[in-house]
Design a protein around this motif. Structure first.
Motif, short mmCIF file in Angstrom:
data_model
loop_
_atom_site.label_atom_id
_atom_site.label_comp_id
_atom_site.label_asym_id
_atom_site.label_seq_id
_atom_site.Cartn_x
_atom_site.Cartn_y
_atom_site.Cartn_z
N ILE A 291 1.05 -1.22 -0.03
CA ILE A 291 -0.02 0.15 0.11
C ILE A 291 0.93 1.28 -0.06
CG2 ILE A 291 -1.75 1.42 1.29
CD1 ILE A 291 -2.73 -1.25 2.52
N ALA A 292 1.93 1.34 0.63
CA ALA A 292 2.89 2.27 1.01
C ALA A 292 3.69 2.49 -0.39
CB ALA A 292 3.74 2.28 2.09
N ALA A 293 4.03 1.44 -1.09
CA ALA A 293 4.71 1.75 -2.36
C ALA A 293 3.83 2.10 -3.35
CB ALA A 293 5.33 0.20 -2.43
N MET A 294 2.55 1.72 -3.23
CA MET A 294 1.74 2.25 -4.60
C MET A 294 1.43 3.71 -4.01
SD MET A 294 -0.45 -1.19 -5.48
CE MET A 294 -0.81 -2.06 -4.08
N ALA A 295 1.09 3.90 -2.83
CA ALA A 295 0.96 5.20 -2.32
C ALA A 295 2.23 6.33 -2.82
CB ALA A 295 0.81 5.37 -0.91
N GLY A 296 3.11 5.77 -2.90
CA GLY A 296 4.35 6.49 -3.21
C GLY A 296 4.43 6.77 -4.60
N LEU A 297 4.20 5.69 -5.25
CA LEU A 297 3.83 5.94 -6.96
C LEU A 297 2.71 6.97 -7.28
CD1 LEU A 297 4.11 2.07 -8.49
CD2 LEU A 297 5.88 4.21 -7.91
N CYS A 298 1.62 6.85 -6.49
CA CYS A 298 0.73 7.72 -6.94
C CYS A 298 0.83 9.23 -6.57
CB CYS A 298 -0.75 7.33 -6.05
SG CYS A 298 -1.45 5.68 -6.62
N TRP A 336 6.49 11.23 2.74
CA TRP A 336 7.48 10.30 2.25
C TRP A 336 8.25 9.57 3.42
CZ3 TRP A 336 7.80 8.45 -2.51
CH2 TRP A 336 7.27 9.15 -3.59
N ASP A 337 8.53 10.17 4.33
CA ASP A 337 9.30 9.43 5.16
C ASP A 337 8.36 8.22 5.73
OD1 ASP A 337 11.11 11.22 5.47
OD2 ASP A 337 10.57 12.45 7.07
N GLU A 338 7.20 8.43 5.69
CA GLU A 338 6.38 7.22 6.35
C GLU A 338 6.35 6.18 5.10
OE1 GLU A 338 3.98 5.11 9.09
OE2 GLU A 338 5.30 6.89 9.24
N ILE A 339 6.08 6.55 4.05
CA ILE A 339 6.14 6.05 2.83
C ILE A 339 7.39 4.90 2.74
CG2 ILE A 339 6.25 5.65 0.46
CD1 ILE A 339 4.50 8.13 0.28
N GLU A 340 8.37 5.68 3.00
CA GLU A 340 9.75 4.82 2.84
C GLU A 340 9.84 3.64 4.00
OE1 GLU A 340 13.52 7.01 0.65
OE2 GLU A 340 12.61 8.25 2.73
N ARG A 347 12.77 6.47 -1.87
CA ARG A 347 11.85 7.23 -2.53
C ARG A 347 12.53 7.66 -3.94
NH1 ARG A 347 10.80 13.85 -0.95
NH2 ARG A 347 10.16 14.65 -2.83
N VAL A 348 13.73 7.51 -4.14
CA VAL A 348 14.27 7.78 -5.67
C VAL A 348 13.89 6.59 -6.26
CG1 VAL A 348 16.37 6.85 -4.95
CG2 VAL A 348 16.34 8.46 -6.74
N ASP A 349 13.58 5.26 -5.77
CA ASP A 349 13.42 4.10 -6.60
C ASP A 349 11.86 4.25 -7.11
OD1 ASP A 349 15.91 2.71 -6.83
OD2 ASP A 349 15.40 2.21 -4.58
N LEU A 350 10.92 4.83 -6.13
CA LEU A 350 9.60 4.88 -6.39
C LEU A 350 9.50 6.05 -7.34
CD1 LEU A 350 8.25 4.19 -2.66
CD2 LEU A 350 8.03 2.83 -4.71
N GLU A 351 9.98 7.09 -7.24
CA GLU A 351 9.90 8.15 -8.37
C GLU A 351 10.41 7.58 -9.51
OE1 GLU A 351 10.29 12.03 -5.54
OE2 GLU A 351 12.05 11.19 -6.24
N GLU A 352 11.28 6.90 -9.65
CA GLU A 352 11.84 6.35 -11.00
C GLU A 352 10.62 5.77 -11.73
OE1 GLU A 352 15.16 3.53 -12.95
OE2 GLU A 352 15.49 3.99 -10.70
N PRO A 631 -7.03 5.26 1.23
CA PRO A 631 -6.44 4.33 2.27
C PRO A 631 -6.41 4.95 3.51
CG PRO A 631 -4.36 5.28 0.82
CD PRO A 631 -5.77 5.89 0.20
N GLU A 632 -7.03 4.03 4.49
CA GLU A 632 -6.87 4.38 5.70
C GLU A 632 -5.54 4.01 6.56
OE1 GLU A 632 -10.10 3.32 8.32
OE2 GLU A 632 -11.41 2.66 6.33
N PHE A 633 -4.71 3.16 5.73
CA PHE A 633 -3.66 2.72 6.40
C PHE A 633 -2.68 2.72 5.09
CE2 PHE A 633 -7.26 0.24 7.77
CZ PHE A 633 -7.31 0.60 9.27
N LEU A 634 -1.17 2.74 5.70
CA LEU A 634 -0.24 2.50 4.63
C LEU A 634 0.33 1.28 4.73
CD1 LEU A 634 1.73 5.89 4.23
CD2 LEU A 634 -0.02 5.05 2.85
N CYS A 635 -0.10 0.34 5.73
CA CYS A 635 0.42 -0.88 5.97
C CYS A 635 -0.63 -2.14 5.88
CB CYS A 635 1.09 -1.00 7.15
SG CYS A 635 1.96 -2.60 7.49
#
Length: 759
Positions: A291-298, A336-340, A347-352, A631-635
């Motif tokens: 969820i967090a990874a996809m939140a980073g992409l979005c 971004w801190d929570e996503i990572e 973050r750089v990989d998700l941004e890529e 999403p209510e949660f990132l995990c």
């Protein structure tokens, strides 16, 4: 941060240094030939497998192409067929030599290796053995027990192997008897898909067809191990890569099938040519971190839209979607801190990855049980749909969401009425067709069936295939409860652990395998199944049965129903047993939109498509639109691991399909010789003071008053994210609490269990 270990193959852990496929797959098949001792002609059977006019594989649910390869079977499909066609027999003489108490001490592999069941059997408590009986005795004995039981106290379970025809008759039998307690193996794997996708796009199955893989330019993979679980899928993936499609994978383990692949049917790759690199980028997300990874992409997509525009498909979102404003606000505000932290990714990989996605025209999202088997698994699925919706990647060629289902007809059984949810079944139509009043009460899921086993409210269990007792969570609590049943019935091809956990009246009924001839090979005796891409295929068995007393699943269901139910001129069990085309006519009448002209289309090369409204952008949701979910949660985990704790991911090996263990080689992970292992990365080993090959105990840290632990596990250093351990299903299922399941679908959370290691 330096380049993390998740982006490269570690050289300080156990690993497999060759590609998936290649000579290793041929050696794997050869080993099973030696182990299974298949009967003569097995190779001829394999040559017909997954081809029009042949039999459809009993292993995975991957689709069958209209223009098949010369060898349209994979390593695991070959293992399944060879395992079915063994010359070994588990006959009455076998049970004269072994009590059930003794057999309960055997391994899963040893039980199945005893061979094919040959005679109907009844349990004799005085001798603690199965004894041979006639079919008539079995049908009358089972019917007598069912007559004594209130229907609501019984469960009729279905494994994913049964055909569409058998499944339709089985659900009809259950409802005529008086209940909707119809869980199936989907409850333990992709029920999250059925519920989650239904909620957000109005369809309970994926939207892709095989030709979409000829047109996509990006495939995003989440939590699916293609190399071991659906190896034939590697061929379209290789073709996609060869024409320039990019593949990016998110998964805690580096699975070889999504790293590189050597096509066993390509002479160059089997000799001098390099294997095909499958994933351009492979990100080892933490368990529960998708969820967090996809939140980073979005989040990055919204940032790109804000800075340069033209990234989101505004026309599609305005015309077809709802929930955009709340979702956009949540993603922009996400940290971004929570996503990572939650994803374990940079973050750089998700941004890529987000940049690649933003510049790709046609994108397919693939996922497996790495998304569905979590406490918030439905939110995993919803987040992947969110990501696809942002750029209009559902409902057009070369794009869509595509769950990879497990067993060969697990999706199709739900399609033709195997469901505990009466609102998903055309009960009014069934009432009209068969002149009865169907039950309307919601039935039991797998989790609820086990709860009934434990609290005594379930007294009868009829299983059409499968190994239910071994597949479920919390086996340490449930194993002893089976003896409290008044009735247990198993329809099976081989002996497994479920058959030795018996109730007061227990029966074991042997059936044909799919590659065996059911009377003759005419189309009217054919059966059918639905693949992961919603295509329906006819299947004809041509091998001689393993014994003269075997019956088809359809014949067994008909025999049980005739013995159990009152006479009804509309219930033509004998006619349906003799002519399966009549059953297909019934399916077409009950489900006309999907199965019209069923018999005429049965052997369509590549199968016939049963349709999917969401593929046509017809959203059968409450809102009438595709729904973006905030999403209510990132995990996706139900509980955050305790400080220093670990998250357990359960795995299947390369020598395994579901609970069937073909051998003890997990070749694609470099693990040989035993299944009593726990995988952990070197950093966590050092932190916990562990050494390779040390024996340890795993304990569940879920606090509900029950102690759950498994000892004697050998430590294996492996390339995993920090805080993650992995071990084999079903051996570690006792660590998974029954209550630990997806919130909407009750799919057990096998991919994210909080544990600790005790030395």
């Amino acid at each position: 941060m330096d380049e993390p270990k998740e982006l490269r193959q570690r050289d300080d852990t156990v690993r497999y240094d060759h590609p998936a496929g290649g000579w290793g797959s041929l050696r794997g098949i050869a080993q099973v030939i030696g182990e299974a001792r298949p009967s003569p002609g097995a190779l001829d059977t394999l040559m017909r497998q997954n081809k029009p006019g042949g039999h459809m594989c009993t292993s995975c649910a991957w689709t069958k192409p209209a223009k098949p390869h010369a060898f349209e079977f994979c390593e695991n499909g070959a293992k399944a067929t060879l395992w079915d066609l063994t010359r070994d027999r588990c006959d009455p003489e076998f049970f004269e030599r072994h009590t059930l108490t003794e057999l309960r001490g055997w391994t899963d592999h040893a039980l199945e290796k005893a061979g094919r069941l040959t005679h109907p059997l009844r349990y004799d408590a005085a001798t603690d053995r199965y004894l041979p009986c006639s079919w008539d005795e079995a049908f009358k004995g089972i019917a007598a027990e069912l007559h004594r039981l209130p229907p609501e106290q019984t469960v009729f379970y279905t494994s994913g192997r049964a055909s569409l025809e058998a499944a339709f008759l089985f659900q009809l039998y259950a409802r005529l008897y008086g209940h909707n307690n119809l869980p199936d193996s989907s409850n333990m794997c992709h029920e999250t898909t059925s519920v989650g996708l239904k909620k957000v796009i109005g369809s309970s199955v994926g939207t892709c067809v095989l030709s979409d893989f000829d047109h996509c330019d990006l495939i995003l993979f989440f939590g699916q191990n293609t190399g071991s679980n659906s190896p034939r899928f590697l061929h379209p993936l290789k073709s996609a890569v060869d024409r320039g499609c990019r593949i990016i994978t998110f998964n805690p383990l580096r699975e070889k099938g999504l790293v590189d692949f050597a096509d066993p049917q390509n002479p160059a790759q089997m000799t001098v040519a390099d294997p095909t690199r499958i994933s351009q980028k492979y990100l080892q997300v933490r368990p529960g971190g998708d969820i967090a990874a996809m939140a980073g992409l979005c989040k990055r997509l919204f940032e790109l839209e804000d800075t340069r525009g033209g990234v989101l498909d505004h026309e599609f979102l305005q015309q077809h979607c709802t929930g955009m404003d709340a979702f956009a606000t949540a993603m922009r505000e996400a940290s971004w801190d929570e996503i990572e932290k939650v994803s374990g990714l940079r973050r750089v990989d998700l941004e890529e990855v987000a940049e690649i996605y933003a510049t790709s025209e046609r994108v397919v999202g693939i996922y497996g049980m790495g998304l569905t088997q979590h406490v918030h698994g439905w939110l995993n699925v919803a987040m992947l749909v969110n990501l696809l919706l942002l750029r209009g990647n559902i409902g057009r060629e070369g794009a869509g969401v595509s769950p990879v289902r497990g067993h060969s007809n697990v999706q199709g059984q739900r399609t033709v009425g195997i469901s505990e949810k009466p609102e998903l079944v055309p009960l009014d139509k069934l009432a009209e067709m068969f002149d009865f009043t169907p039950p309307r009460e919601t039935g039991r899921t797998t989790v609820e069936a086990v709860e009934g086993l434990l609290d005594g409210s379930v007294k009868g269990f009829v299983s059409l295939g499968g190994n239910f007792a071994r597949a479920i969570p919390d086996q340490g609590r449930s194993d002893s409860a089976w003896s409290g049943l008044d009735l247990s019935v198993n329809v099976a091809t081989k002996l497994n652990r479920s058959h030795v956990l018996v109730g007061r009246s227990a029966w074991l009924l042997p059936c044909l395998v799919r590659s065996e001839r059911d009377g003759d090979t005419s189309p009217r005796r054919a059966v059918s199944m639905e693949d992961s891409l919603s295509h329906v295929h006819g299947s004809v068995g041509r091998r001689a049965p393993a014994g003269p007393d075997l019956r088809s699943e359809i014949a067994i269901i008909g025999g049980l129903a005739k013995a159990t139910l009152a006479a009804n001129p509309k219930l033509r069990w004998d006619d349906w047993t003799d002519d399966h085309g009549l059953i297909r006519d019934l399916i077409a009448e009950a489900f006309p939109d999907m199965f019209h002209d069923f018999n005429a289309r049965l052997f369509t090369p590549g199968g016939f498509y049963r349709g999917n409204p969401a593929r046509d952008r017809d959203w059968k949701t409450e809102s009438g639109r595709a729904e973006l979910t905030t999403p209510e949660f990132l995990c996706a985990l139900g509980e955050t691991p305790e400080p220093g704790g670990l998250t357990l991911v359960t795995l299947r090996s390369n020598d395994q399909f579901n609970t069937t263990i073909y051998g003890f080689s997990d070749r694609l992970r470099g693990i040989e010789g035993g299944r009593d292992v726990v995988l952990i990365n070197p950093e966590d080993m050092q932190r916990l003071g562990l050494a390779a090959d040390q024996r340890v105990t795993l304990e569940s840290t879920v606090e509900d008053g029950t102690a759950r632990r498994i000892g004697g596990l050998r430590v294996v250093p492996y390339d995993l994210p920090d805080g993650c351990v992995a071990a084999y299903y079903p051996e570690v299922n006792p660590l998974v609490p029954l209550s630990y399941h997806d919130k909407l679908s009750k799919t057990p959370a096998y991919k994210g269990v909080p544990v600790r290691i005790v030395t």
